[in-house]
Design a protein around this motif. Structure first.
Motif, PDB file in Angstrom:
ATOM      1  N   PRO A  81       0.902  -1.519  -0.189  1.00 38.92           N
ATOM      2  CA  PRO A  81      -0.183  -0.196  -0.241  1.00 38.92           C
ATOM      3  C   PRO A  81       0.694   1.347  -0.186  1.00 38.92           C
ATOM      4  O   PRO A  81       1.543   0.978   0.446  1.00 38.92           O
ATOM      5  N   VAL A  82       0.216   2.063  -1.003  1.00 39.09           N
ATOM      6  CA  VAL A  82       1.364   3.935  -0.640  1.00 39.09           C
ATOM      7  C   VAL A  82       0.305   4.580   0.213  1.00 39.09           C
ATOM      8  O   VAL A  82      -0.893   5.218  -0.109  1.00 39.09           O
ATOM      9  N   TYR A  83       0.676   4.708   1.132  1.00 43.12           N
ATOM     10  CA  TYR A  83      -1.009   5.891   2.663  1.00 43.12           C
ATOM     11  C   TYR A  83      -0.529   7.481   1.907  1.00 43.12           C
ATOM     12  O   TYR A  83       0.459   8.000   1.528  1.00 43.12           O
ATOM     13  N   GLN A  84      -1.977   8.223   1.596  1.00 42.52           N
ATOM     14  CA  GLN A  84      -1.840   9.275   1.281  1.00 42.52           C
ATOM     15  C   GLN A  84      -1.708   9.783   2.918  1.00 42.52           C
ATOM     16  O   GLN A  84      -2.492   9.740   4.032  1.00 42.52           O
ATOM     17  N   ARG A  85      -0.819  10.450   3.021  1.00 46.05           N
ATOM     18  CA  ARG A  85       0.150  10.816   4.011  1.00 46.05           C
ATOM     19  C   ARG A  85       1.299  12.317   3.912  1.00 46.05           C
ATOM     20  O   ARG A  85       1.997  12.090   3.083  1.00 46.05           O
ATOM     21  N   HIS A  86       1.102  12.831   5.284  1.00 47.27           N
ATOM     22  CA  HIS A  86       2.513  13.962   5.168  1.00 47.27           C
ATOM     23  C   HIS A  86       3.340  13.931   5.100  1.00 47.27           C
ATOM     24  O   HIS A  86       3.741  12.484   6.097  1.00 47.27           O
ATOM     25  N   PRO A  87       4.492  14.163   4.663  1.00 51.11           N
ATOM     26  CA  PRO A  87       5.796  13.654   4.357  1.00 51.11           C
ATOM     27  C   PRO A  87       6.354  13.352   5.699  1.00 51.11           C
ATOM     28  O   PRO A  87       7.385  12.796   6.070  1.00 51.11           O
ATOM     29  N   LEU A  88       6.394  14.171   6.383  1.00 54.23           N
ATOM     30  CA  LEU A  88       6.538  14.554   7.294  1.00 54.23           C
ATOM     31  C   LEU A  88       6.179  13.601   8.753  1.00 54.23           C
ATOM     32  O   LEU A  88       6.593  13.103  10.436  1.00 54.23           O
ATOM     33  N   GLU A  89       4.828  12.883   8.847  1.00 54.29           N
ATOM     34  CA  GLU A  89       5.283  11.644   8.882  1.00 54.29           C
ATOM     35  C   GLU A  89       5.608  10.369   9.130  1.00 54.29           C
ATOM     36  O   GLU A  89       6.315  10.126   8.430  1.00 54.29           O
ATOM     37  N   GLY A  90       5.320   9.580  10.299  1.00 50.74           N
ATOM     38  CA  GLY A  90       6.391   8.678  10.573  1.00 50.74           C
ATOM     39  C   GLY A  90       7.763   8.632  10.004  1.00 50.74           C
ATOM     40  O   GLY A  90       8.336   7.391   8.772  1.00 50.74           O
ATOM     41  N   PRO A  91       8.574   9.229  10.941  1.00 46.04           N
ATOM     42  CA  PRO A  91       9.839   9.705  10.445  1.00 46.04           C
ATOM     43  C   PRO A  91      10.250   8.160  10.710  1.00 46.04           C
ATOM     44  O   PRO A  91      11.439   8.366  10.079  1.00 46.04           O
ATOM     45  N   LEU A  92      10.302   6.784  11.478  1.00 51.03           N
ATOM     46  CA  LEU A  92      11.095   5.627  11.092  1.00 51.03           C
ATOM     47  C   LEU A  92      11.049   5.070  10.152  1.00 51.03           C
ATOM     48  O   LEU A  92      12.312   4.410  10.010  1.00 51.03           O
ATOM     49  N   VAL A  93       9.840   5.606   9.310  1.00 50.53           N
ATOM     50  CA  VAL A  93       9.979   4.938   8.108  1.00 50.53           C
ATOM     51  C   VAL A  93      10.612   5.562   7.064  1.00 50.53           C
ATOM     52  O   VAL A  93      11.343   5.633   6.281  1.00 50.53           O
ATOM     53  N   THR A  94      10.257   7.049   7.051  1.00 54.96           N
ATOM     54  CA  THR A  94      10.694   7.883   5.942  1.00 54.96           C
ATOM     55  C   THR A  94      12.690   8.199   6.379  1.00 54.96           C
ATOM     56  O   THR A  94      12.858   8.380   5.549  1.00 54.96           O
ATOM     57  N   GLN A  95      12.580   7.985   7.366  1.00 58.09           N
ATOM     58  CA  GLN A  95      14.391   8.194   7.971  1.00 58.09           C
ATOM     59  C   GLN A  95      14.812   7.093   7.833  1.00 58.09           C
ATOM     60  O   GLN A  95      16.536   7.264   7.835  1.00 58.09           O
ATOM     61  N   LEU A  96      14.152   5.964   8.053  1.00 59.30           N
ATOM     62  CA  LEU A  96      15.322   4.863   8.244  1.00 59.30           C
ATOM     63  C   LEU A  96      14.800   3.681   7.379  1.00 59.30           C
ATOM     64  O   LEU A  96      15.782   3.338   7.083  1.00 59.30           O
ATOM     65  N   VAL A  97      13.277   2.818   7.740  1.00 63.29           N
ATOM     66  CA  VAL A  97      13.635   1.922   6.867  1.00 63.29           C
ATOM     67  C   VAL A  97      13.271   2.187   5.605  1.00 63.29           C
ATOM     68  O   VAL A  97      14.188   0.915   4.721  1.00 63.29           O
ATOM     69  N   ARG A  98      12.434   2.760   4.773  1.00 63.43           N
ATOM     70  CA  ARG A  98      12.322   3.634   3.125  1.00 63.43           C
ATOM     71  C   ARG A  98      13.739   3.487   2.894  1.00 63.43           C
ATOM     72  O   ARG A  98      14.256   2.638   2.111  1.00 63.43           O
ATOM     73  N   PRO A  99      14.571   4.491   3.584  1.00 60.94           N
ATOM     74  CA  PRO A  99      16.031   4.442   2.532  1.00 60.94           C
ATOM     75  C   PRO A  99      17.145   3.559   2.845  1.00 60.94           C
ATOM     76  O   PRO A  99      17.765   3.083   1.512  1.00 60.94           O
ATOM     77  N   LEU A 100      16.488   2.490   3.555  1.00 58.75           N
ATOM     78  CA  LEU A 100      17.788   1.740   4.042  1.00 58.75           C
ATOM     79  C   LEU A 100      17.383   0.347   3.378  1.00 58.75           C
ATOM     80  O   LEU A 100      18.382  -0.119   2.618  1.00 58.75           O
ATOM     81  N   MET A 101      15.821   0.324   2.577  1.00 62.55           N
ATOM     82  CA  MET A 101      15.577  -0.983   2.645  1.00 62.55           C
ATOM     83  C   MET A 101      15.460  -0.636   1.029  1.00 62.55           C
ATOM     84  O   MET A 101      15.674  -1.420  -0.246  1.00 62.55           O
ATOM     85  N   ARG A 102      15.203   0.160   0.719  1.00 65.50           N
ATOM     86  CA  ARG A 102      15.242   0.866  -0.635  1.00 65.50           C
ATOM     87  C   ARG A 102      17.033   0.893  -1.604  1.00 65.50           C
ATOM     88  O   ARG A 102      16.929  -0.075  -2.291  1.00 65.50           O
ATOM     89  N   ALA A 103      17.488   1.411  -0.708  1.00 70.74           N
ATOM     90  CA  ALA A 103      19.239   1.156  -1.338  1.00 70.74           C
ATOM     91  C   ALA A 103      19.823  -0.382  -1.410  1.00 70.74           C
ATOM     92  O   ALA A 103      20.101  -0.947  -2.072  1.00 70.74           O
ATOM     93  N   ALA A 104      18.705  -1.496  -0.299  1.00 74.29           N
ATOM     94  CA  ALA A 104      19.619  -2.103  -0.089  1.00 74.29           C
ATOM     95  C   ALA A 104      19.001  -3.080  -1.667  1.00 74.29           C
ATOM     96  O   ALA A 104      19.412  -4.151  -2.536  1.00 74.29           O
TER      97      ALA A 104
END
Lengths: 233, 420
Positions: free
Chosen positions: B157-180
């Motif tokens: 799913p892609v949730y419609q949410r503000h980009p400042l929401e969910g920083p554990l995803v945006t700051q850590l999990v997303r960039p880490l999993m995307r790069a890997a």
């Protein structure tokens, strides 16, 4: 009369030669045992250091917080120390065996006492190693929990936990090798009791406010609200 | 574990009565009485409106709720009469609420749902989150349709949410999993997904279920497994879900998510070590354009403790980070909290060095993850302070730059990974 003196001297000379003929081979045997023992101890030290290097004992010692404590005590790295312990245990064993061969009555039983002492010494070393590991684990766990839980003075708290376990371990190790057993036990009981009392009094008098804050933080009457309460997921 | 030990006799009896189905929706629950009814309602509306000719079943896998959640699921039909009058399902819609065995947790619930789906050969499976009330029939359909109609194996799913929401995803999990993993997945930790029968069968064959990863990190693992094993994946837009306050305290949540991410990367290393760049993942339907409110945060509190935390944790951090990275962090900590700027390259190398320490086992893994938490808060606080008042596109751009920084630093990670 002269004949008696001559006989006595001859007898003494014969006795001396006989004693010498008995003692000299023993002496040579003793020296041989000591030299061979030294060589075997050296060989074992080299082997233990090689195996310790292969097992990355120094890395493990670093990880479990043993290395900084060894440095503080001006002791060599863990692999060198392990090799040295093995060397001295083995060589002392050979040394005492050698001395035993000489047959000195006053030294009889020394070897038996030494071999009876070795298992207790090894057990004490094992207790110390386990103590180091547990102390370091508890120190790190306390530090991280305190930092993440916003508990005041996390380093002081975790350091206290570490030293408490190390002191307890040291007392247990000394108790095991029976070094000044009564003194160690009494000193430990007094020190531990005094420390607990001091901490209790200090916290009761000076830390009431801190305790109140911690309890209020842990058990808030109402949900905390803040501008930075954020949904992390 | 064999099917018979995951599925109770009663559940087997129900499933045999249901027979083969086209669509299965699974809803794991544990004390969700406050939120479960709208979820069940949305599922029934979706069945009636979008899949009226399909054989459908809703399975509620409950972890032992003591607030009446299972009975709410079973009795929800009375509330849905207004729905059924608008659109009818042409087939019987089955609804099963069943307890699962073992330790309460999403892993065991999902295992039961997947085992049931495998047994009744469900063509398309959707798993929903019972904690949120914002799920709509369209959202349920959006998770099922790409599998049912377009032969995708996994739908994130892609949730419609503000980009400042969910920083554990945006700051850590997303960039880490995307790069890997080399795929641009927007929310790899999403608790909702759609998948095919093929993917379900594959997941059930894996040895993850009895591990810690299976118990607490199953959401992340499902996404990572789909990517790493070459399944056809896509993303689909969902309505914004009203955020419900998480029941898990931050420390525990952080440890679960980061430990799961690191564990996934370790399991899937043979796949991602050879990947470069990050391909966009197909978005089969964009999220509805709804205005979303930015979170009322400015990061002040998060950065306040950063300097003290770095100082307190120095003896732990020096076993994890390189001397250079630690020196940079200490230099950062010397600044006033209001001026704290945790730069992207430093954050990327911090995360990668923690991952390498995790792999190398320089200390207990739970300690490594716990030591990262204060740094994450510092980085998040710094980012929020910097972008609290910025327009959404600017924040999105900053997050995209962060992902690219992780991608740029990946070759160094790969090189070091092979040496650990």
């Amino acid at each position: 009369m002269a004949q008696m003196i001559a006989n006595a001297i001859r007898q003494a000379g014969t006795n001396f030669v006989e004693s010498l003929s008995v003692f000299l081979p023993r002496m040579v045997t003793t020296l041989a045992i000591i030299i061979v023992g030294w060589l075997i101890a050296m060989l074992l030290r080299t082997m233990v250091r090689a195996v310790a290097g292969w097992l990355r004992i120094n890395v493990a010692a670093e990880r479990f917080g043993v290395t900084p404590l060894l440095k503080t005590a001006d002791l060599p790295p863990a692999d060198v120390l392990l090799g040295a312990i093995v060397f001295w245990l083995v060589w002392l064993g050979f040394l005492l065996s050698g001395i035993d061969v000489l047959g000195f009555t006053s030294l009889q039983g020394l070897l038996a006492s030494f071999w009876a002492f070795v298992p207790r010494l090894l057990l004490a070393v094992v207790i110390l190693i386990i103590g180091f590991v547990v102390a370091n684990f508890a120190w790190r766990a306390t530090l991280l929990a305190a930092v993440n839980g916003r508990v005041p003075s996390p380093r002081l708290l975790s350091g206290a936990v570490r030293w408490l376990i190390l002191i307890l371990t040291g007392a247990m190790a000394l108790e095991q090798i029976a070094v000044a057993r009564t003194v160690v036990l009494t000193a430990f009981a007094i020190a531990f009791g005094a420390l607990s009392l001091a901490v209790a009094i200090a916290f009761g008098i000076g830390g009431g406010g801190i305790a109140k804050r911690i309890l209020e933080h842990q058990f808030p009457e109402q949900p905390r609200s803040s501008a930075d309460e954020i949904s992390h997921l | 574990m064999a099917q018979d030990s995951v599925l109770s006799d009663e559940l087997l009896h129900h499933l045999m009565a249901v027979g083969h189905v086209d669509v299965l929706v699974g809803v794991p629950t544990l004390n969700n009485a406050g939120t479960i009814r709208p979820v069940v309602k949305a599922v029934h509306q979706a069945f009636a409106r979008y899949f009226p000719r399909d054989r459908s079943v809703l399975i509620n896998s409950d972890g032992g709720s003591d607030d009446g959640t299972p009975s709410l699921v079973r009795n929800a039909s009375a509330d849905d009469t207004e729905t059924v009058t608008v659109s009818h399902s042409l087939r019987t819609v089955h609804r099963i609420s069943t307890p699962y065995h073992g330790v309460p947790g999403k892993g065991n619930a999902l295992r039961q749902i997947m085992t049931a789906a495998d047994l009744i050969q469900a063509r398309a499976v959707a798993v929903l989150n019972a904690d949120v009330t914002g799920i709509t029939p369209e959202g349920v359909a959006a998770l099922i349709r790409p599998v049912r109609d377009q032969q995708f194996d996994y739908v994130a799913p892609v949730y419609q949410r503000h980009p400042l929401e969910g920083p554990l995803v945006t700051q850590l999990v997303r960039p880490l999993m995307r790069a890997a993993y080399g795929w641009q997945v927007r929310d790899p930790v999403a608790p909702e997904f759609g998948c095919s029968h093929r993917f379900v069968s594959h997941c059930l064959e894996q040895d993850v279920w009895d591990t810690e990863l299976g118990r607490v990190g199953i959401d992340l693992w499902v996404t990572a497994e789909a990517l790493a094993k070459g399944f056809r994946c896509c993303q689909t837009g969902l309505n914004p879900h009203p955020a419900t306050p998480t029941r898990t305290p931050f420390g525990e949540l952080f440890a679960q998510v980061v430990d799961s991410a690191f564990a996934c990367l370790e399991r899937h290393a043979p796949y991602w070590l050879g990947r470069n760049g990050a391909e966009p993942m197909p978005l089969v339907s964009p999220p509805p354009t709804v205005a979303v409110e930015p979170p009322v945060v400015n990061g002040t509190r998060l950065t306040e403790a950063f300097a003290l935390d770095v100082e307190n944790l120095r003896s732990v951090l020096q076993d994890i980070l390189s001397a250079e990275t630690l020196a940079s962090l200490e230099a950062l900590a010397e600044k006033q909290p209001a001026r704290l700027r945790y730069p992207d390259p430093l954050w990327a190398s911090t995360v990668y060095q923690f991952l390498l320490a995790y792999r190398g086992g320089v200390m207990r893994r739970e300690h490594i993850v716990q030591a990262l938490a204060p740094l994450y808060l510092g980085r998040t606080g710094s980012f929020l302070r910097q972008y609290a008042t910025s327009p959404e596109p600017l924040v999105d751009e900053a997050l995209e730059n962060l992902c690219r920084e992780f991608e740029r630093s990946k070759p160094d990670l790969v090189q070091r990974w092979n040496r650990v």
